[in-house]
Every structure is written in structure tokens, then in C-alpha cells.
Design an enzyme around this catalytic site. Structure first.
Site: not given
Length: 504
Positions: A69-70, A75, A92, A185
Site C-alpha cells: 500500500i506504500g 521500505a 513496514k 526525521d
């Protein structure tokens, strides 16, 4: 079922958690066990699982759904079914890590374990973590409804909603700081919208601790070979670019300021040009280049945001700029409190320097500050105060005022230069007084300018003054500084200004 079989099932990572404990040991909800046993998510037949099932299951617990989905630089994110809780989660999986050293990988694993211990509504929890047969590191987290980057356009122009989102992000960031962790981050893509529990509203939570570092270890970047330890460049504090080890609380505050800038402007925060408004002072201080000029804690930033929101509500419809200026001027004429001065600086920082009405309002308030008030504001926010004086100086250098008020403006700027040695401010003041005196033919303004120039001591201040006067029309400089008065100036100023006053 034999006791040995029961004990074996309890060792499985997807077996439901116990709901309690008594003297004889742990107890389970039998309805949950039956649902788990009949869910079809666990392998019930003897022998090894099928290859496709093995490849799609991580940690013996999470069944991945394809496609991902991403996907990012290193990653992939998958939707997955948690066989232990029957919930849908996100997984992930870090790939392309062959070039990363063993120590960096070990540090990353340690950080994931650390994240598993964090419990806060505004920090995305790590449900589990592990490694695939191919050596890829993975971790499971609650499934989000998207990231903040997906909602920027929806909240831009709505300060109350922006402040509420920032309040949640700040709560999560303050929590991880209390644990001695720096994120390093932060960005809108790393703030996730989590589905609300029953009776609650959706919440925003900080995610992706791939670059996090603990304060105690002060370790080198966790994934340095992948991102050079710098995070996402537009959100990254300058000191973190120069030396990732130097990142601290203030580096995260810089990133928080960039998130606030993006929410406020609706644009990728690639520059430092912030449009006027009540949130501009907060953004400008949060993203100051020098760490010691930023907010020193998340709580300090949130206090400023709450004040800014209160200022907007207070000034929304019932008070014009002129009325605001009169109210604040009356406070300056008396014995202003710290709160009076803080509100005045925040108000001045939020004004539109390109709007004549806004700037006229500023010139009605600031000149009535005494030396003590000026020193207080300079000490509170040196960079912010300098920005206000720069805008003030540019306006009076081109504006029209009564003769008497020209003297008031000049006396105020004299007090400003006496409040501290700020070379840039001295340059702003020199240029403004030169133009103001020449435009109005005010000898008192000229006298104040000469006294300020005579007091210049540092080479930096002399350089700023000379550079500022070079940008003033030659005839105005020649009116303000004569061949006779230039002889009284310090050598560094005299050498730079001398050529400007000689006839062309």
C-alpha cells in the site's frame, strides 16, 4: 487436546494473549481462543506450511496482503492481518540494506525494541518486529488512515485546526523527548492519522523512528548509508546537515516548525518566506538557523502557538489595526508588563510589511517603548526583534511623517542601538535614519545618525553600516554625512563611507 499440545500452542506468536492471571497461572477467554482456532488464519494441518503462506506471513503472526500500500526509498508498507488479535495492521519491511554495516543494523534493531516500550496516544506503537528469511527487517504498527501530508490542503487557512493538530504532534514529541529520544526525521509524511476508538475523535501520531537516536548514547546515524543521517532535507535542521551527531531537542523543534509552516502555507516548506499572520512569529522562531534562537522545548513552542491563536481570536473582527495600535501604545506609555511586551512583539511580527496600514500601525506603537522594554524584547527573542526592526526601518525610510514625529522615530532607533551590539540592526538603523532625515530635512535625525555611527566599535557593525549605506541613494547619504562629520567617525566606518559622500 493434550496438555503438551496446549503448551505448544501457547508458544506460538499468533496465540491470543492471556486476559488475566490467578494463583494457578494465566487464564484465557475461551471465546477468543475458539475464534482464533476457527479463523482460518493459522495453519491447522500437520507438516510444513505451503510456500505461498510462509512467504506471506511474518513472525508467524502477520499475514501480508499484496500488493503493497506504500513504498519509499528503502521500505515497503503492506496491509496485514494480525492472527493474534484478528486486527488489520500495517507492516513496514526495510529492503535494500545490503550496503548497511552490521553495527548500523544492530542499532536499528535496538531502536525498534526501544520503540516497543513507548506508550502514548500520539506516538505510533510498534506492535512487533523481526527479520525475514532474506534478512530484511520488518515491524508492525497500527494501520493508519493516511499521513498528515494527505490532509495539508484541508487544514490550511484554519488556525484553530492547525493548532489542534500541532498540539497532538507536540504531545507525542514531548513524550519521546522525556524518554531521552530524538526523532530526527519529523515531517508531515511521518505523522499518521489513526482511527479513533469508540467515543473518541481521530488522533495524529508520530511514526517512523528510522533515524531516531537516544540522548544517552549520542550514537552515529542509525541508517546513515541510506539517508546520510540527515532525514528529509527540507525539514532537517542546519546543524543536523553539518553533523548528525549534534541533533538534539532543538533539531526536532526545527522540523516541527517546518510542519507548522507547511500546514499554514499549504505548500512544501522549501523556503523561509512566511506570509504575514498570527502563526508567522512562531514559525520564524522555530526554524531559526541558530539552535539557541529557537524554542528550547516543545512546551515553549506550544505556549507560543496558544498565545498566537488567542491573539487571532481577540483581534478577529471587532478591532481595526488602528485600534490595536492605540491599545498597545497605551500599554507602552505606562509601565508595561512582560505579557504586554510579549503580545506587542508577537503582534508586530505578525504584521504585513507590504501593507502600509499595518506598518503605520507599527510606527504608532514601537517608538513609545522605553530602553528597559527594548532590552527585554531583545533578550527574549533577539532574531524576532531584529526582524521587526528591519521591517520598521524599511518603512520609515520611505514613509512621510510630521517633523516632530521624525524626531520621535529617531530617538527610538537610538535606544534600539544602545540596547545591544547587533551589527545587522545597526545597519538597518543607519540606512533608515539617513533616508528619513534627507526626506524631511530634519537636523535632529542627522544628529542621532552621526552619534550612532560614532559609537560603532566592531568591524562587523562597520561592515553592515557601510553595506547598508551603499544601498541608499547617493544624494541622501551626502545630505546626512558631510565631509566635516565623516572625520569624526571610526576609521572602519570613515573609510567605507568616505567614497560615498564625495561628488560623483
Amino acid at each position: 487436546m493434550s496438555q503438551a499440545r496446549v503448551n505448544a500452542l501457547r508458544q506460538r506468536p499468533d496465540f491470543p494473549d492471556a486476559v488475566g492471571e490467578i494463583a494457578q497461572g494465566q487464564i484465557w477467554d475461551l471465546d477468543v481462543i475458539r475464534a482464533w482456532a476457527g479463523s482460518g488464519l493459522r495453519q491447522t494441518k500437520a507438516g510444513r506450511p505451503k510456500a505461498e503462506d510462509k512467504n506471506r506471513t511474518l513472525g508467524g503472526r502477520f499475514v501480508l496482503e499484496y500488493p503493497e500500500i506504500g513504498s519509499g526509498g528503502f521500505a515497503n508498507v503492506y496491509r496485514a492481518a494480525d492472527k493474534k488479535t484478528d486486527a488489520t495492521v500495517a507492516i513496514k519491511v526495510l529492503r535494500d540494506i545490503e550496503g548497511v554495516g552490521d553495527e548500523a543494523i544492530n542499532r536499528f534493531r535496538r531502536e525498534l525494541r526501544l520503540m516497543e516500550s513507548l506508550e502514548h496516544a500520539n506516538v505510533v506503537s510498534v506492535l512487533a518486529q523481526g527479520e525475514t528469511d532474506a534478512g530484511e527487517i520488518w515491524y508492525a504498527m497500527p494501520l493508519a488512515q493516511g499521513s498528515l501530508s494527505d490532509y495539508v490542503k484541508q487544514v490550511t487557512g484554519n488556525p484553530p485546526q492547525i493548532v489542534e493538530i500541532m498540539r497532538q504532534i507536540s504531545a507525542g514529541l514531548a513524550y519521546i523527548h522525556r524518554q531521552g529520544i530524538y526523532h530526527r526525521d519529523l515531517k508531515t509524511a511521518n505523522v499518521l492519522r489513526l482511527e479513533a476508538r469508540e467515543g473518541e475523535s481521530d488522533s495524529w501520531a508520530i511514526a517512523d523512528f528510522g533515524l531516531a537516536v537516544t540522548a544517552e548514547r549520542e550514537s552515529s546515524p542509525l541508517t546513515s548509508s541510506l539517508r546520510q543521517g540527515l532525514g528529509s532535507w527540507v525539514y532537517t535542521a542546519p546543524e543536523q546537515w553539518n553533523n548528525a551527531r549534534s541533533a538534539d531537542v532543538r533539531s526536532d523543534i526545527y522540523s516541527l516548525g517546518k510542519i507548522l509552516q507547511e500546514l499554514t502555507t499549504g505548500a512544501w516548506p522549501v523556503n523561509v518566506e512566511i506570509p504575514p499572520g498570527v502563526l508567522r512569529p512562531v514559525i520564524e522562531k522555530a526554524i531559526a538557523n541558530a539552535p539557541d534562537q529557537r524554542y528550547q522545548s516543545v512546551a515553549e513552542l506550544m505556549d507560543a502557538l496558544e498565545r498566537a491563536l488567542g491573539t487571532q481570536i481577540q483581534h478577529q473582527d471587532w478591532e481595526s489595526r488602528t485600534e490595536q495600535a492605540e491599545r498597545l501604545r497605551d500599554r507602552m506609555l505606562g509601565r508595561p508588563t512582560d505579557e504586554d511586551l510579549n503580545q506587542t512583539l508577537d503582534w508586530a511580527l505578525a504584521l504585513n510589511e507590504n501593507d502600509a496600514e499595518d506598518m503605520r500601525a507599527m510606527t504608532r506603537v514601537l517608538p513609545w517603548m522605553n530602553a528597559t522594554s527594548i532590552q527585554f524584547l531583545r533578550d527574549r527573542d533577539r532574531a524576532g526583534f531584529a526582524r521587526v526592526i528591519e521591517r520598521f526601518c524599511k518603512f520609515i525610510g520611505s514613509g512621510r511623517f510630521s517633523f516632530e514625529y521624525c524626531d520621535t522615530l529617531a530617538n527610538f532607533l537610538r535606544r534600539v542601538t544602545l540596547a545591544g551590539d547587533d551589527p545587522k540592526v545597526t545597519g538597518f538603523v543607519a540606512a533608515a535614519l539617513t533616508r528619513l532625515g534627507a526626506h524631511h530635512n530634519r537636523w535632529h535625525v542627522q544628529d542621532v545618525l552621526i552619534r550612532i555611527l560614532q559609537d560603532v566599535q566592531s568591524k562587523e557593525a562597520a561592515a553592515e553600516v557601510v553595506e547598508a549605506l551603499r544601498n541608499v541613494p547617493r544624494d541622501e547619504v551626502q545630505w546626512a554625512i558631510t565631509d566635516f562629520t565623516v572625520r569624526s567617525l571610526p576609521v572602519a566606518v570613515r573609510n567605507g563611507v568616505g567614497p560615498l559622500i564625495r561628488a560623483a
